[in-house]
Design a protein around this motif. Structure first.
Motif, PDB file in Angstrom:
ATOM      1  N   LEU A   1       0.879  -1.173   0.000  1.00 46.90           N
ATOM      2  CA  LEU A   1       0.000   0.000   0.000  1.00 46.90           C
ATOM      3  C   LEU A   1       0.913   1.219   0.000  1.00 46.90           C
ATOM      4  CD1 LEU A   1      -2.499  -0.893   2.890  1.00 46.90           C
ATOM      5  CD2 LEU A   1      -2.991  -0.894   0.433  1.00 46.90           C
TER       6      LEU A   1
ATOM      7  N   ARG B   1       8.752  -0.658  13.687  1.00 47.67           N
ATOM      8  CA  ARG B   1       8.582  -1.788  12.772  1.00 47.67           C
ATOM      9  C   ARG B   1       8.806  -3.109  13.492  1.00 47.67           C
ATOM     10  NH1 ARG B   1      11.294  -2.447   6.762  1.00 47.67           N
ATOM     11  NH2 ARG B   1       9.964  -4.196   6.179  1.00 47.67           N
TER      12      ARG B   1
ATOM     13  N   ASN C   1       7.591  -8.549   8.248  1.00 47.88           N
ATOM     14  CA  ASN C   1       8.225  -7.468   9.008  1.00 47.88           C
ATOM     15  C   ASN C   1       7.383  -6.198   8.836  1.00 47.88           C
ATOM     16  OD1 ASN C   1      11.230  -8.599   9.748  1.00 47.88           O
ATOM     17  ND2 ASN C   1      10.418  -9.497   7.876  1.00 47.88           N
TER      18      ASN C   1
ATOM     19  N   TYR D   1       5.504   0.563  10.183  1.00 47.20           N
ATOM     20  CA  TYR D   1       4.623   1.503  10.922  1.00 47.20           C
ATOM     21  C   TYR D   1       3.564   0.704  11.685  1.00 47.20           C
ATOM     22  CZ  TYR D   1       4.680   2.059   5.778  1.00 47.20           C
ATOM     23  OH  TYR D   1       4.898   1.878   4.426  1.00 47.20           O
TER      24      TYR D   1
HETATM   25  N1  MSS Z   1       4.417  -3.381   6.105  1.00 43.06           N
HETATM   26  C1  MSS Z   1       3.431  -2.536   5.834  1.00 43.06           C
HETATM   27  N2  MSS Z   1       2.796  -1.873   6.849  1.00 43.06           N
HETATM   28  N3  MSS Z   1       3.003  -2.301   4.550  1.00 43.06           N
HETATM   29  C2  MSS Z   1       3.584  -2.978   3.502  1.00 43.06           C
HETATM   30  O1  MSS Z   1       3.160  -2.759   2.371  1.00 43.06           O
HETATM   31  N4  MSS Z   1       5.206  -4.654   2.765  1.00 43.06           N
HETATM   32  C3  MSS Z   1       5.918  -5.840   3.186  1.00 43.06           C
HETATM   33  C4  MSS Z   1       6.797  -5.549   4.409  1.00 43.06           C
HETATM   34  N5  MSS Z   1       6.086  -4.858   5.443  1.00 43.06           N
HETATM   35  C5  MSS Z   1       4.615  -3.913   3.773  1.00 43.06           C
HETATM   36  C6  MSS Z   1       5.036  -4.056   5.130  1.00 43.06           C
HETATM   37  C7  MSS Z   1       6.749  -6.491   2.137  1.00 43.06           C
HETATM   38  S1  MSS Z   1       5.987  -7.593   1.071  1.00 43.06           S
HETATM   39  C8  MSS Z   1       8.118  -6.396   2.131  1.00 43.06           C
HETATM   40  S2  MSS Z   1       9.064  -7.345   1.076  1.00 43.06           S
HETATM   41  C9  MSS Z   1       8.829  -5.534   3.126  1.00 43.06           C
HETATM   42  O2  MSS Z   1       7.935  -4.820   3.972  1.00 43.06           O
HETATM   43  C10 MSS Z   1       9.723  -4.548   2.390  1.00 43.06           C
HETATM   44  O3  MSS Z   1      10.399  -3.740   3.307  1.00 43.06           O
HETATM   45  P1  MSS Z   1      11.235  -2.451   2.800  1.00 43.06           P
HETATM   46  O4  MSS Z   1      11.705  -1.789   4.056  1.00 43.06           O
HETATM   47  O5  MSS Z   1      12.420  -3.009   2.019  1.00 43.06           O
HETATM   48  O6  MSS Z   1      10.388  -1.639   1.927  1.00 43.06           O
HETATM   49 MO1  MSS Z   1       7.673  -8.851   0.094  1.00 43.06          MO
HETATM   50  O7  MSS Z   1       7.751 -10.396   1.001  1.00 43.06           O
END
Ligand code: MSS
Length: 363
Positions: free
Chosen positions: A51, A197, A208, A211
């Motif tokens: 997105l 993250r 992973n 935000y």
């Molecule tokens: N997260 C969010 N919130 N959104 C989006 O869209 N993408 C995934 C991860 N996480 C997303 C997330 C993918 S699907 C990949 S590789 C990664 O992130 C990349 O990271 P950098 O820092 O290199 O841009 Mo395939 O399994």
């Protein structure tokens, strides 16, 4: 030759010479730029968004970002500022898209045609999830999944589960996962998931969550499409469903990053990167004759842990002519890269050494 696309605004700070802009949401690191980098510089790290990234203002006051915790004895909401007081850990791990290597499959799967550059080795610093869970009185009974929800705001009228980036991984991954606020020694850029993250070392990129706004222990996998039918390993032509393997653990992999162009006869320095997936890479071999014979290469630099990649080098004496250079990694679990892999509908997880080989002409 196709004209290179310009960097989109939200990643205008990237090094344009080191990346290939496929689309606004998919930007690949050039193979040559990966070189023998122990850690991938942030300004050349690949980007993949399902997105569009949220507005830049979410990183204006990073410590104020809130994350909700659920499925624990004492559910709560905390700010990043508060998380920073609970515990801290640093992990170096390969961040790699499930579709890295899609271009090496022959069945012309749709999606970004990534070569080797939807991967990088990154240093993450944050709070261990297990420390948070302990502080919240432990996970609730019967919760077999750890589910993270991305902070993108879904426009009204669109059912959230169709587009929301919400991923579940087996709950025991809480022992390994961290909630990171720092990447390569700096606050995580918005493009890579700042202010906060989820990092699940050894797991494909999609797990992973960037935000992150909610982390919950749940009894079921997320109902989101990206979990239920997306990112599943399935035969070509078959629709995705929850019974198929999800793109969780990465496999053992390596590739040569140089030389990629003609070289002169004599001593040639062949180099690349290798990683083990969820078990440390412990052997790397290079072939200069299309896989007929293999020579063990040397790892360069410090070992940054079982989830990190290791650059490698082999000095070879190459006579004039055509050469096919290949690399083949083995991990501590004893898995070795196969020569070829079976195609799968979405072209995920390619780690066959033959398709990753490079042609070199020595003059
Ligand atoms: N997260 C969010 N919130 N959104 C989006 O869209 N993408 C995934 C991860 N996480 C997303 C997330 C993918 S699907 C990949 S590789 C990664 O992130 C990349 O990271 P950098 O820092 O290199 O841009 Mo395939 O399994």
């Amino acid at each position: 030759q196709e004209k290179a696309k310009a960097l989109p605004d939200y990643v205008a700070w990237k090094n344009a010479d080191d990346v290939i802009v496929h689309t606004k949401e998919t930007i690949e690191t050039k193979r040559a730029a990966q070189g023998i980098e122990l850690v991938t510089p942030s300004n050349s790290l690949y980007v993949r968004n399902n997105l569009p990234a949220p507005p830049e203002d979410i990183v204006a006051d990073r410590d104020a970002w809130e994350i909700e915790f659920d499925g624990v004895a004492n559910p709560t909401t905390m700010t990043v500022g508060q998380l920073k007081t609970v515990g801290v850990e640093t992990v170096v791990c390969v961040l790699q898209c499930s579709g890295n290597g899609r271009a090496f499959f022959d069945h012309e799967a749709s999606g970004t045609q990534w070569g080797v550059g939807a991967a990088g080795n990154v240093i993450w610093t944050g709070v261990p999830v297990r420390a948070l869970v302990e502080a919240m009185g432990g996970a609730s009974e019967g919760m077999t999944w750890l589910t993270g929800t991305g902070g993108e705001v879904i426009p009204e009228g669109i059912p959230a589960e169709t587009v929301q980036v919400e991923r579940s991984v087996p709950a025991e991954l809480m022992d390994r996962a961290i909630l990171a606020w720092d990447m390569n020694g700096e606050a995580i850029p918005l493009a890579h998931g700042g202010p906060l993250r989820l990092i699940v070392p050894g797991y494909y990129g999609v797990n992973n969550v960037k935000y992150i706004k909610k982390l919950a222990f749940t009894a079921e996998e997320s109902p989101a499409k990206i979990q239920q039918t997306g990112y599943r390993m399935r035969p070509v032509g078959e629709a995705g469903d929850p019974s198929q393997p999800s793109m969780f653990e990465m496999n053992v992999k390596s590739w040569i990053t140089g030389p990629l162009a003609d070289a002169a006869t004599g001593k040639v320095q062949i180099h690349g990167v290798a990683f083990g997936g969820t078990s440390a890479v412990n052997k790397i071999e290079v072939s200069t004759d299309d896989g007929a014979t293999w020579t063990e290469a040397a790892f360069i630099g410090p070992d940054l842990g079982e989830y990190a990649w290791r650059p490698f080098v082999l000095i070879a004496d190459l006579p004039a002519g055509e050469h096919v250079l290949a690399s083949r990694a083995t991990n501590a679990a004893g898995d070795t890269q196969p020569e070829t892999v079976e195609p799968n509908e979405r072209a995920y997880g390619h780690n066959g050494w033959r398709a990753h080989a490079v042609d070199l002409t020595i003059t």
